[in-house]
Scaffold this active site. Structure first.
Site, PDB file in Angstrom:
ATOM      1  N   ARG A 125      37.569  43.295  36.084  1.00 25.89           N
ATOM      2  CA  ARG A 125      38.736  42.997  36.917  1.00 25.89           C
ATOM      3  C   ARG A 125      39.919  43.850  36.480  1.00 25.89           C
ATOM      4  O   ARG A 125      40.642  44.416  37.291  1.00 25.89           O
ATOM      5  CB  ARG A 125      39.115  41.508  36.770  1.00 25.89           C
ATOM      6  CG  ARG A 125      38.143  40.568  37.424  1.00 25.89           C
ATOM      7  CD  ARG A 125      38.706  39.154  37.482  1.00 25.89           C
ATOM      8  NE  ARG A 125      38.569  38.406  36.245  1.00 25.89           N
ATOM      9  CZ  ARG A 125      37.585  37.539  36.004  1.00 25.89           C
ATOM     10  NH1 ARG A 125      36.652  37.315  36.906  1.00 25.89           N
ATOM     11  NH2 ARG A 125      37.543  36.874  34.870  1.00 25.89           N
ATOM     12  N   ASP A 141      30.382  41.369  44.251  1.00 28.27           N
ATOM     13  CA  ASP A 141      30.011  40.579  43.064  1.00 28.27           C
ATOM     14  C   ASP A 141      29.243  39.322  43.492  1.00 28.27           C
ATOM     15  O   ASP A 141      29.730  38.202  43.331  1.00 28.27           O
ATOM     16  CB  ASP A 141      31.290  40.215  42.290  1.00 28.27           C
ATOM     17  CG  ASP A 141      30.986  39.524  40.965  1.00 28.27           C
ATOM     18  OD1 ASP A 141      29.843  39.641  40.471  1.00 28.27           O
ATOM     19  OD2 ASP A 141      31.884  38.853  40.433  1.00 28.27           O
ATOM     20  N   CYS A 144      24.168  40.102  38.848  1.00 24.00           N
ATOM     21  CA  CYS A 144      24.136  39.239  37.656  1.00 24.00           C
ATOM     22  C   CYS A 144      22.774  38.553  37.559  1.00 24.00           C
ATOM     23  O   CYS A 144      22.651  37.483  36.989  1.00 24.00           O
ATOM     24  CB  CYS A 144      25.281  38.239  37.668  1.00 24.00           C
ATOM     25  SG  CYS A 144      25.308  37.183  39.106  1.00 24.00           S
ATOM     26  N   TYR A 151      34.671  32.880  36.089  1.00 16.00           N
ATOM     27  CA  TYR A 151      33.726  33.949  35.744  1.00 16.00           C
ATOM     28  C   TYR A 151      34.347  34.829  34.655  1.00 16.00           C
ATOM     29  O   TYR A 151      34.877  35.899  34.916  1.00 16.00           O
ATOM     30  CB  TYR A 151      33.335  34.739  36.994  1.00 16.00           C
ATOM     31  CG  TYR A 151      32.436  33.945  37.899  1.00 16.00           C
ATOM     32  CD1 TYR A 151      31.053  34.060  37.793  1.00 16.00           C
ATOM     33  CD2 TYR A 151      32.949  33.040  38.817  1.00 16.00           C
ATOM     34  CE1 TYR A 151      30.212  33.293  38.591  1.00 16.00           C
ATOM     35  CE2 TYR A 151      32.116  32.271  39.619  1.00 16.00           C
ATOM     36  CZ  TYR A 151      30.746  32.405  39.501  1.00 16.00           C
ATOM     37  OH  TYR A 151      29.911  31.646  40.284  1.00 16.00           O
ATOM     38  N   GLN A 192      32.721  26.502  39.722  1.00 15.07           N
ATOM     39  CA  GLN A 192      31.434  27.149  39.470  1.00 15.07           C
ATOM     40  C   GLN A 192      31.355  27.548  37.992  1.00 15.07           C
ATOM     41  O   GLN A 192      32.358  27.743  37.331  1.00 15.07           O
ATOM     42  CB  GLN A 192      31.290  28.383  40.369  1.00 15.07           C
ATOM     43  CG  GLN A 192      31.295  28.017  41.848  1.00 15.07           C
ATOM     44  CD  GLN A 192      31.104  29.223  42.767  1.00 15.07           C
ATOM     45  OE1 GLN A 192      30.604  30.255  42.366  1.00 15.07           O
ATOM     46  NE2 GLN A 192      31.501  29.068  44.017  1.00 15.07           N
ATOM     47  N   ASP A 206      34.363  34.880  50.930  1.00 16.97           N
ATOM     48  CA  ASP A 206      33.521  33.966  50.146  1.00 16.97           C
ATOM     49  C   ASP A 206      33.001  32.877  51.084  1.00 16.97           C
ATOM     50  O   ASP A 206      33.662  32.534  52.069  1.00 16.97           O
ATOM     51  CB  ASP A 206      34.280  33.327  48.972  1.00 16.97           C
ATOM     52  CG  ASP A 206      33.347  32.882  47.842  1.00 16.97           C
ATOM     53  OD1 ASP A 206      33.234  33.602  46.830  1.00 16.97           O
ATOM     54  OD2 ASP A 206      32.706  31.818  47.991  1.00 16.97           O
TER      55      ASP A 206
HETATM   56  N1  SAH Z   1      34.116  37.904  41.649  1.00 20.64           N
HETATM   57  C1  SAH Z   1      34.318  36.532  41.281  1.00 20.64           C
HETATM   58  C2  SAH Z   1      33.014  35.827  40.960  1.00 20.64           C
HETATM   59  C3  SAH Z   1      32.014  35.806  42.098  1.00 20.64           C
HETATM   60  S1  SAH Z   1      30.755  34.654  41.906  1.00 20.64           S
HETATM   61  C4  SAH Z   1      35.302  36.443  40.117  1.00 20.64           C
HETATM   62  O1  SAH Z   1      35.662  37.484  39.536  1.00 20.64           O
HETATM   63  O2  SAH Z   1      35.717  35.340  39.777  1.00 20.64           O
HETATM   64  C5  SAH Z   1      29.917  34.704  43.406  1.00 20.64           C
HETATM   65  C6  SAH Z   1      30.636  34.078  44.586  1.00 20.64           C
HETATM   66  O3  SAH Z   1      29.827  34.257  45.746  1.00 20.64           O
HETATM   67  C7  SAH Z   1      30.880  32.566  44.499  1.00 20.64           C
HETATM   68  O4  SAH Z   1      32.245  32.320  44.667  1.00 20.64           O
HETATM   69  C8  SAH Z   1      30.104  31.965  45.683  1.00 20.64           C
HETATM   70  O5  SAH Z   1      30.822  30.923  46.315  1.00 20.64           O
HETATM   71  C9  SAH Z   1      29.994  33.138  46.614  1.00 20.64           C
HETATM   72  N2  SAH Z   1      28.837  33.161  47.521  1.00 20.64           N
HETATM   73  C10 SAH Z   1      27.576  32.738  47.305  1.00 20.64           C
HETATM   74  N3  SAH Z   1      26.788  33.032  48.372  1.00 20.64           N
HETATM   75  C11 SAH Z   1      27.579  33.662  49.269  1.00 20.64           C
HETATM   76  C12 SAH Z   1      27.363  34.225  50.542  1.00 20.64           C
HETATM   77  N4  SAH Z   1      26.151  34.234  51.108  1.00 20.64           N
HETATM   78  N5  SAH Z   1      28.411  34.800  51.186  1.00 20.64           N
HETATM   79  C13 SAH Z   1      29.636  34.824  50.626  1.00 20.64           C
HETATM   80  N6  SAH Z   1      29.900  34.307  49.408  1.00 20.64           N
HETATM   81  C14 SAH Z   1      28.888  33.732  48.734  1.00 20.64           C
END
Ligand code: SAH
Length: 393
Positions: free
Chosen positions: A212, A297, A337, A205, A200, A250
């Site tokens: 973090r 997030d 975001c 990210y 992604q 996720d």
């Molecule tokens: N916290 C992470 C970044 C999160 S990005 C880090 O620090 O790297 C947002 C994430 O939400 C993505 O991995 C995406 O796959 C997930 N996502 C998107 N829609 C979702 C849903 N409905 N339920 C669960 N996860 C979801």
């Protein structure tokens, strides 16, 4: 000097430009002289005939010109080299020794509208979001090679917003060696394997790095829920900080596989992460309360302004669930975001969730993006990551 094409603004429309805003909208334009070729450099004048600056055209986009300078100057390799070095100086001073995964160029925030460059060790990832930057791609590859001597430069211009610029989505190697499936980085002593080709964003990210790390500092012995975890960035930091128990959610199975790799890579065998693949909304509704810390997030729910009402309901629901799951004195790290979700609205939504959850909540602090994601103060639209740290009683 060649005579450059130019646009002339309607009366009064020069104000944002005079204040440093980098975008000229087509609605502000009274007329044009010369051929406005998408991506080419040209000039902008006020309705009164004053020279305002130079930038890159795209008559196909609502943003007809992106400003590069307020001066009359030659926009050649040395001009862009200077901008790159300016951006690099900030990262070198602030991030040296902390991480080898960071954003090298943050578009408008580094006065290079439409250009994103991320660095993962010896690999650079480039994203051109505008016709202007698409035309300069070759030049930037040269400048990046000159400055960083990378092993590879990979392009991840596979973003739907390129269509609005009349550009196709592109992904592929621009320079150097074929990429391995994963590129390793080290962020505050945590190791991550980044999937530059398929992951992604540009693979990771980077914008959450400092947040973090701040979780890591308070994780000792805590029971943590990491919802929307992607490849486990928050959880690995929490694990390194001595977290007791970690649950991760996720919707992407691929992301959860990476979580397992990252726990092994960081020798976190002592903590067996509880991985749940599914929709964050659904999964949280079915969890039992008892967490010390919850991280929320989610992906951007409001990519357009018109999405805000639906997005607001989504954020409220998520935050309500998170508040319900927290123990007394538990902490919530909650993020948005979405560009269009401002601080005020986000806080109001979380407040409404607190009221519905029947919890008393203290605001301990706010979080945003780190120094390698600078925002041009004249371009507040560049800010998108908003986080609240809350204590629940
Ligand atoms: N916290 C992470 C970044 C999160 S990005 C880090 O620090 O790297 C947002 C994430 O939400 C993505 O991995 C995406 O796959 C997930 N996502 C998107 N829609 C979702 C849903 N409905 N339920 C669960 N996860 C979801």
């Amino acid at each position: 000097m060649n005579i450059l094409p130019r646009i002339i603004l309607k009366k009064g429309k020069e104000k944002p430009i005079l204040r440093g805003h980098p975008w000229v909208f087509s609605g502000a334009v009274a007329g044009a002289e010369g051929d406005l070729v998408p991506g080419e450099i040209g000039e902008v004048y006020s309705g009164g005939g004053d020279f305002l600056g130079m930038g890159q055209f795209n008559p196909r986009s609502q943003i007809i010109l992106r400003m590069l300078t307020r001066r009359k100057e030659v926009l050649d390799a040395s001009f862009f080299r200077e901008r790159l070095l300016q951006a690099d100086a900030l990262r070198k001073r602030e991030l040296r020794g902390k991480t080898d995964g960071y954003r090298v160029i943050n578009g408008e925030g580094d006065f290079l509208p439409g250009l994103i460059v991320d660095r993962y060790g010896k690999t650079l990832v480039l994203q051109c979001l505008t016709a202007g930057m698409e035309r300069l791609k070759g030049l930037f590859v040269d400048l990046l090679v000159e400055r960083f001597t990378p092993k590879s430069i990979f392009e991840r211009s596979d973003v739907p917003t390129r269509r609005e610029e009349g550009l196709p989505e592109l992904r592929g190697l621009l320079y150097g060696e074929e990429l391995p499936d994963r590129v390793e980085i080290e962020e505050y002593g945590c190791r991550f394997k980044v999937d530059v080709k398929e992951g992604q964003k540009t693979g990771f990210y980077l914008d959450q790095r400092e947040n973090r790390f701040s979780l890591r500092e308070i994780s000792q012995g805590r029971k943590i829920l990491d919802c929307f975890c992607y490849s486990g960035g928050f959880s690995v930091h929490a694990g390194m900080g001595g977290a007791g128990e970690i649950t991760l959610i996720d919707s992407s199975g691929e992301a959860l596989e990476r979580v397992k790799d990252h726990f092994a890579l960081n020798h976190l065998e002592g903590i067996r992460p509880h991985l749940i693949k599914g929709d964050g909304f659904e999964v949280m509704r079915n969890l039992e309360p008892g967490y010390d810390i919850v991280v929320l997030d989610p992906p951007p729910f409001a990519k357009k302004k018109s999405h805000l009402p639906g997005a607001s309901r989504g954020y409220k629901d998520l935050n309500l669930q998170a508040l319900r799951l927290l123990k007394k004195e538990g902490l919530l790290f909650t993020f948005s975001c979405s560009h269009h979700m401002n601080w005020d609205l986000f806080q109001k939504i979380v407040f409404a969730a607190a009221v519905d959850a029947g919890r008393r909540v203290q605001l301990l602090g706010r979080k945003s993006h780190p120094v390698d994601h600078p925002v041009n103060l004249s371009h507040p639209e560049g800010e998108y990551l908003r986080g609240l740290v809350l204590r629940v009683l």
